[in-house]
Design a protein around this motif. Structure first.
Motif, PDB file in Angstrom:
ATOM      1  N   SER A 115     -34.521  -6.874 -99.797  1.00 28.45           N
ATOM      2  CA  SER A 115     -33.673  -5.776 -99.354  1.00 28.45           C
ATOM      3  C   SER A 115     -32.232  -6.274 -99.292  1.00 28.45           C
ATOM      4  CB  SER A 115     -34.151  -5.237 -98.002  1.00 28.45           C
ATOM      5  OG  SER A 115     -33.477  -4.047 -97.662  1.00 28.45           O
ATOM      6  N   SER A 116     -31.380  -5.540 -98.610  1.00 31.01           N
ATOM      7  CA  SER A 116     -29.947  -5.799 -98.716  1.00 31.01           C
ATOM      8  C   SER A 116     -29.205  -5.465 -97.431  1.00 31.01           C
ATOM      9  CB  SER A 116     -29.369  -4.938 -99.856  1.00 31.01           C
ATOM     10  OG  SER A 116     -27.966  -4.918 -99.842  1.00 31.01           O
ATOM     11  N   ALA A 117     -28.077  -6.146 -97.237  1.00 36.02           N
ATOM     12  CA  ALA A 117     -27.188  -5.814 -96.119  1.00 36.02           C
ATOM     13  C   ALA A 117     -26.657  -4.393 -96.244  1.00 36.02           C
ATOM     14  CB  ALA A 117     -26.020  -6.804 -96.076  1.00 36.02           C
ATOM     15  N   ALA A 118     -26.762  -3.808 -97.454  1.00 32.17           N
ATOM     16  CA  ALA A 118     -26.263  -2.448 -97.685  1.00 32.17           C
ATOM     17  C   ALA A 118     -27.003  -1.402 -96.851  1.00 32.17           C
ATOM     18  CB  ALA A 118     -26.372  -2.095 -99.159  1.00 32.17           C
ATOM     19  N   VAL A 119     -28.147  -1.760 -96.290  1.00 30.04           N
ATOM     20  CA  VAL A 119     -28.901  -0.789 -95.474  1.00 30.04           C
ATOM     21  C   VAL A 119     -28.187  -0.502 -94.156  1.00 30.04           C
ATOM     22  CG1 VAL A 119     -31.080  -1.557 -96.498  1.00 30.04           C
ATOM     23  CG2 VAL A 119     -30.383  -2.476 -94.272  1.00 30.04           C
ATOM     24  N   TYR A 120     -27.295  -1.381 -93.713  1.00 29.07           N
ATOM     25  CA  TYR A 120     -26.665  -1.231 -92.400  1.00 29.07           C
ATOM     26  C   TYR A 120     -25.452  -0.301 -92.402  1.00 29.07           C
ATOM     27  CZ  TYR A 120     -29.478  -5.274 -90.985  1.00 29.07           C
ATOM     28  OH  TYR A 120     -30.519  -6.132 -90.712  1.00 29.07           O
ATOM     29  N   TYR A 162     -46.539  -7.777 -95.172  1.00 32.27           N
ATOM     30  CA  TYR A 162     -45.232  -7.783 -95.811  1.00 32.27           C
ATOM     31  C   TYR A 162     -44.258  -8.675 -95.064  1.00 32.27           C
ATOM     32  CZ  TYR A 162     -43.726  -4.673 -92.024  1.00 32.27           C
ATOM     33  OH  TYR A 162     -43.438  -4.142 -90.784  1.00 32.27           O
ATOM     34  N   THR A 163     -43.243  -9.127 -95.780  1.00 30.87           N
ATOM     35  CA  THR A 163     -42.025  -9.671 -95.192  1.00 30.87           C
ATOM     36  C   THR A 163     -40.861  -9.048 -95.941  1.00 30.87           C
ATOM     37  OG1 THR A 163     -43.076 -11.800 -94.678  1.00 30.87           O
ATOM     38  CG2 THR A 163     -40.666 -11.717 -94.629  1.00 30.87           C
ATOM     39  N   ILE A 164     -39.945  -8.432 -95.213  1.00 32.37           N
ATOM     40  CA  ILE A 164     -38.760  -7.814 -95.807  1.00 32.37           C
ATOM     41  C   ILE A 164     -37.567  -8.717 -95.520  1.00 32.37           C
ATOM     42  CG2 ILE A 164     -37.180  -5.844 -95.687  1.00 32.37           C
ATOM     43  CD1 ILE A 164     -39.699  -4.132 -94.960  1.00 32.37           C
ATOM     44  N   LEU A 165     -36.884  -9.135 -96.588  1.00 27.93           N
ATOM     45  CA  LEU A 165     -35.736 -10.027 -96.470  1.00 27.93           C
ATOM     46  C   LEU A 165     -34.462  -9.256 -96.812  1.00 27.93           C
ATOM     47  CD1 LEU A 165     -37.214 -13.130 -98.349  1.00 27.93           C
ATOM     48  CD2 LEU A 165     -37.282 -12.663 -95.886  1.00 27.93           C
ATOM     49  N   ARG A 166     -33.576  -9.122 -95.859  1.00 27.29           N
ATOM     50  CA  ARG A 166     -32.298  -8.438 -96.103  1.00 27.29           C
ATOM     51  C   ARG A 166     -31.223  -9.482 -96.385  1.00 27.29           C
ATOM     52  NH1 ARG A 166     -32.751  -4.324 -90.902  1.00 27.29           N
ATOM     53  NH2 ARG A 166     -34.209  -2.822 -91.828  1.00 27.29           N
ATOM     54  N   TYR A 167     -30.817  -9.572 -97.648  1.00 30.15           N
ATOM     55  CA  TYR A 167     -29.853 -10.574 -98.067  1.00 30.15           C
ATOM     56  C   TYR A 167     -28.425 -10.146 -97.748  1.00 30.15           C
ATOM     57  CZ  TYR A 167     -33.762 -12.022-101.136  1.00 30.15           C
ATOM     58  OH  TYR A 167     -34.980 -12.397-101.644  1.00 30.15           O
ATOM     59  N   ASN A 232     -32.992 -10.940 -91.665  1.00 28.49           N
ATOM     60  CA  ASN A 232     -31.775 -11.161 -92.436  1.00 28.49           C
ATOM     61  C   ASN A 232     -31.783 -12.573 -93.013  1.00 28.49           C
ATOM     62  OD1 ASN A 232     -30.656  -8.651 -91.678  1.00 28.49           O
ATOM     63  ND2 ASN A 232     -29.681  -9.529 -89.867  1.00 28.49           N
ATOM     64  N   ILE A 233     -31.282 -12.706 -94.230  1.00 28.04           N
ATOM     65  CA  ILE A 233     -31.100 -14.015 -94.835  1.00 28.04           C
ATOM     66  C   ILE A 233     -29.606 -14.175 -95.095  1.00 28.04           C
ATOM     67  CG2 ILE A 233     -31.681 -15.531 -96.767  1.00 28.04           C
ATOM     68  CD1 ILE A 233     -34.007 -14.893 -94.798  1.00 28.04           C
ATOM     69  N   SER A 234     -28.970 -15.030 -94.302  1.00 23.52           N
ATOM     70  CA  SER A 234     -27.518 -15.141 -94.333  1.00 23.52           C
ATOM     71  C   SER A 234     -27.102 -16.494 -93.767  1.00 23.52           C
ATOM     72  CB  SER A 234     -26.886 -14.032 -93.490  1.00 23.52           C
ATOM     73  OG  SER A 234     -27.144 -14.283 -92.114  1.00 23.52           O
ATOM     74  N   THR A 235     -25.813 -16.807 -93.923  1.00 22.73           N
ATOM     75  CA  THR A 235     -25.282 -18.006 -93.284  1.00 22.73           C
ATOM     76  C   THR A 235     -24.751 -17.708 -91.895  1.00 22.73           C
ATOM     77  OG1 THR A 235     -23.089 -17.658 -94.229  1.00 22.73           O
ATOM     78  CG2 THR A 235     -24.614 -19.018 -95.499  1.00 22.73           C
TER      79      THR A 235
END
Length: 306
Positions: A115-120, A162-167, A232-235
């Motif tokens: 998934s994506s940060a765009a969802v926020y 499932y695992t949903i990863l929001r990049y 979330n997958i982020s720094t």
């Protein structure tokens, strides 16, 4: 394990495939090469040139019988989603439903969804937690969010894990600067070819950049962890676009100046995703600073340009 990867000829997923092969998993790729590239396909993987919306995808699932699906195939251009929202929804939503149906019909144990940060949408506070308000600003953001609900529904109805990863903003080797290339790949391509660099706004807008190898590590962790979780997958680190440009020039040892353009309507000013849950649930942390990731990325593109 037997793992099917959609979009496995693309930027991020091809790196995931390479890692899975290196760890001795059996891997099958489904990709229609609309944006993916033949040269990205690991020769040790089984490859099917198929659109994820095709009815023939079920035959691939039946033949390969995957235990886990890593789903990256998508329409990723925000601009294209605005100009053709029906196509965007067809690929990202209907395509995902087709993949979920195939998972259910063939007994797949788990799906890992990119998934994506765009969802926020516009963040109300930083860093953005997974529990934050979901308010996409584009058809793309909506078409990445909607499959999250379908995945959770299939989990409730059929027991699919499932695992949903929001990049956050991904970058790295194999990212195409054309089309919907990220700002790093666009900057790098223009710097290496001595083209004009354009920055929209005053350059103080911030982003949270995540290196592709860190994303690979998150997907590997999700093979055995993060059951029925969204992370979330982020720094969790902000850098301004102006500072990013200056860092890239420093690494390249060149002196260049950007051209500042009008701010784009709808652009988010500041962005950073919390990675607290990734650390606690997946046992994952980013291994690469932006400087380290940029150095590796720049070295890769300098070598292929020689």
């Amino acid at each position: 394990m037997r793992i099917l990867v959609t979009g496995g000829a693309g930027f991020i997923a091809s790196h995931i495939v390479d890692r899975l092969i290196a760890e001795q998993h059996e891997v099958c790729i489904v990709d229609n090469l609309s944006t993916g590239k033949q040269e990205n396909i690991n020769p040790a993987a089984i490859f099917y040139n198929l659109d994820i919306r095709s009815e023939h995808v079920l035959e691939v699932f039946e033949d390969f019988n995957p235990q886990i699906v890593i789903h990256h195939a998508a329409q990723i251009s925000v601009a294209h989603s605005v100009s053709d929202p029906s196509l965007d929804a067809s690929i990202n939503i209907n395509g995902t439903i087709n993949i979920l149906d195939c998972c259910y019909k063939t007994g797949v144990r788990k799906i890992i969804y990119a998934s994506s940060a765009a969802v926020y949408g516009y963040p109300e506070e930083l860093p953005v937690e997974e529990s934050a308000k979901l308010s996409p600003l584009s058809p793309y953001g909506l078409s990445k969010l909607t499959p999250e609900f379908y995945i959770q529904l299939y989990s409730n109805l059929h027991g699919l894990k499932y695992t949903i990863l929001r990049y956050s903003n991904a970058y790295g080797e194999r990212q195409d600067p054309r089309g919907e290339g990220g700002v790093i790949s666009i900057f790098l391509d223009n710097l290496l070819t001595q083209k004009e660099i354009q920055i929209h706004g005053d350059g103080t807008q911030t982003r949270d950049f995540i290196y592709v190898k860190d994303i690979v590590n998150a997907n590997i962790a999700a093979l055995t962890k993060g059951e029925n979780c969204i992370v979330n997958i982020s720094t969790q680190t902000e850098i301004s676009v102006k500072e990013l440009f200056e860092m890239m020039c420093k690494i390249l040892e060149i002196d260049a100046s950007p051209k500042y353009m009008d701010e784009r309507v709808g652009d988010i000013k500041y962005s950073s995703l919390s990675n607290r849950q990734a650390r606690s649930i997946l046992g994952w942390t980013s291994q690469f600073t932006l400087y380290q990731g940029l150095k590796e990325t720049i070295n890769y593109y300098q070598n292929i340009c020689v």
